[in-house]
Every structure is written in structure tokens, then in C-alpha cells.
Design a protein around this motif. Structure first.
Motif: not given
Length: 184
Positions: A75-86, A111-117
Motif C-alpha cells: 500500500f502506497i498512500g496519497p502523495n508519497v514521494t520517491f527519489t531515485n537520484d541522490l 505524504n511520506s518521502t522515500i529516499i532512493g536506494g
């Protein structure tokens, strides 16, 4: 059974499993792979180098960038932000894409932010508004900025404290590997 692709979406991928719904104003690029019985809400974006498992829910406003792997029952909630470039830079294309893996049954709050890698362990729960900067073990509960471990979660979705006690019932648990098991 067929999938439902809303006519106001822009879906180029062909690898989409049965019973998957993709809603309006969502863009899915041609090389993305999406499993069965998924629900991708409106205003989402799915890039090419993406694999989404079965029974996945992605709420509105989520972008799934290259390098992200989502296993079944996530489950990925609304407006979750992923990154893929550090080290993002405008117009620099020789970047190293970070691989991020969401293991089976994990949940990411709004609204969580998930840093890549990083790897988000099986059945993990990341609370709304968290900033997750490192890999986390299965069956753990994290929240805050930066996110820190606040407890554990069981297969039955019982929240446990760090000392493995269900504060609602008083039941105590122990870890069998990474998995919380209720004492008899």
C-alpha cells in the motif's frame, strides 16, 4: 478478466495484469510492468524501469520512478514521494539510478518521502509524513523526520511497542527471526 484503464489516462505499457484499475490523469510509460488486481489512482506517474507486483494499491499523486520495485500486497498512500537520484542535476543524464525495493505487504503512509536506494522490509509500516532515509527490517514501524523505529507490527496488523507489547491488549510477543510471535 480485463483490466480497467480510464479513458482520460495515458497508458503505454502492455504488461498489465488482469483486474488492474488505472484511473484518470495517470501516465504509465511503455516498459513498466504492473501485476494483477492493482489499483493505481488518479494523477499518478509510472516510469519505464518499474515493476509493480500483484494486489498493490497506489493512491493519488504518487510518482513511481525508474528503479523502483514494488512487491505484492503493498500500500502506497496519497502523495508519497520517491527519489531515485541522490545527486540530482538539471540536464545531467549520466546519473546512477538508485534501486528502491518495497517488500511484500509493506505500507507507506500519506505524504511520506522515500529516499532512493533502500529496502523497505516485508510488512513494514511507515507512518504518514515520514522521511525514510535508510533500509528498514521486516515487521517494523517507523515514523518521523527523519523516520525512526517506534515499534513492530504483526501479520494481523497489531501495533507493538519497541518492547514487543500490544498496548491495547497487554499481550506480549517475541521475535522469531524478524517476525513478532505472540507468547502463549
Amino acid at each position: 478478466m480485463a483490466s480497467y484503464i480510464h479513458p482520460l489516462s495515458d497508458v503505454h505499457a502492455e504488461a498489465i495484469g488482469d483486474l488492474t484499475n488505472i484511473w484518470q490523469f495517470t501516465v504509465v510509460l511503455k516498459d513498466a510492468v504492473i501485476g494483477e488486481n492493482c489499483n493505481i489512482n488518479c494523477n499518478c506517474f509510472v516510469e519505464n524501469d518499474v515493476i509493480i507486483g500483484n494486489n498493490v494499491t497506489i493512491k493519488s499523486g504518487v510518482q513511481i520512478w525508474d528503479g523502483i520495485r514494488i512487491e505484492d500486497d503493498v500500500f502506497i498512500g496519497p502523495n508519497v514521494t520517491f527519489t531515485n537520484d541522490l545527486i540530482p542535476r538539471s540536464k545531467v543524464y549520466d546519473r546512477r539510478i538508485q534501486r528502491t525495493i518495497l517488500k511484500k505487504g509493506s505500507s507507506i503512509g500519506a505524504n511520506s518521502t522515500i529516499i532512493g536506494g533502500i529496502v523497505i522490509g516485508e510488512k513494514c509500516l511507515v507512518g504518514a509524513g515520514s522521511v525514510l532515509t535508510k533500509s528498514i527490517l521486516p515487521y517494523t514501524v517507523w515514523y518521523g523526520n527523519p523516520a525512526v523505529q517506534k515499534g513492530y507490527i504483526t501479520d494481523e496488523s497489531c501495533l507493538l511497542s519497541l518492547d514487543l507489547i500490544d498496548k491495547q491488549t497487554g499481550d506480549t510477543y517475541y521475535l522469531d527471526g524478524d517476525k513478532p510471535i505472540k507468547h502463549d
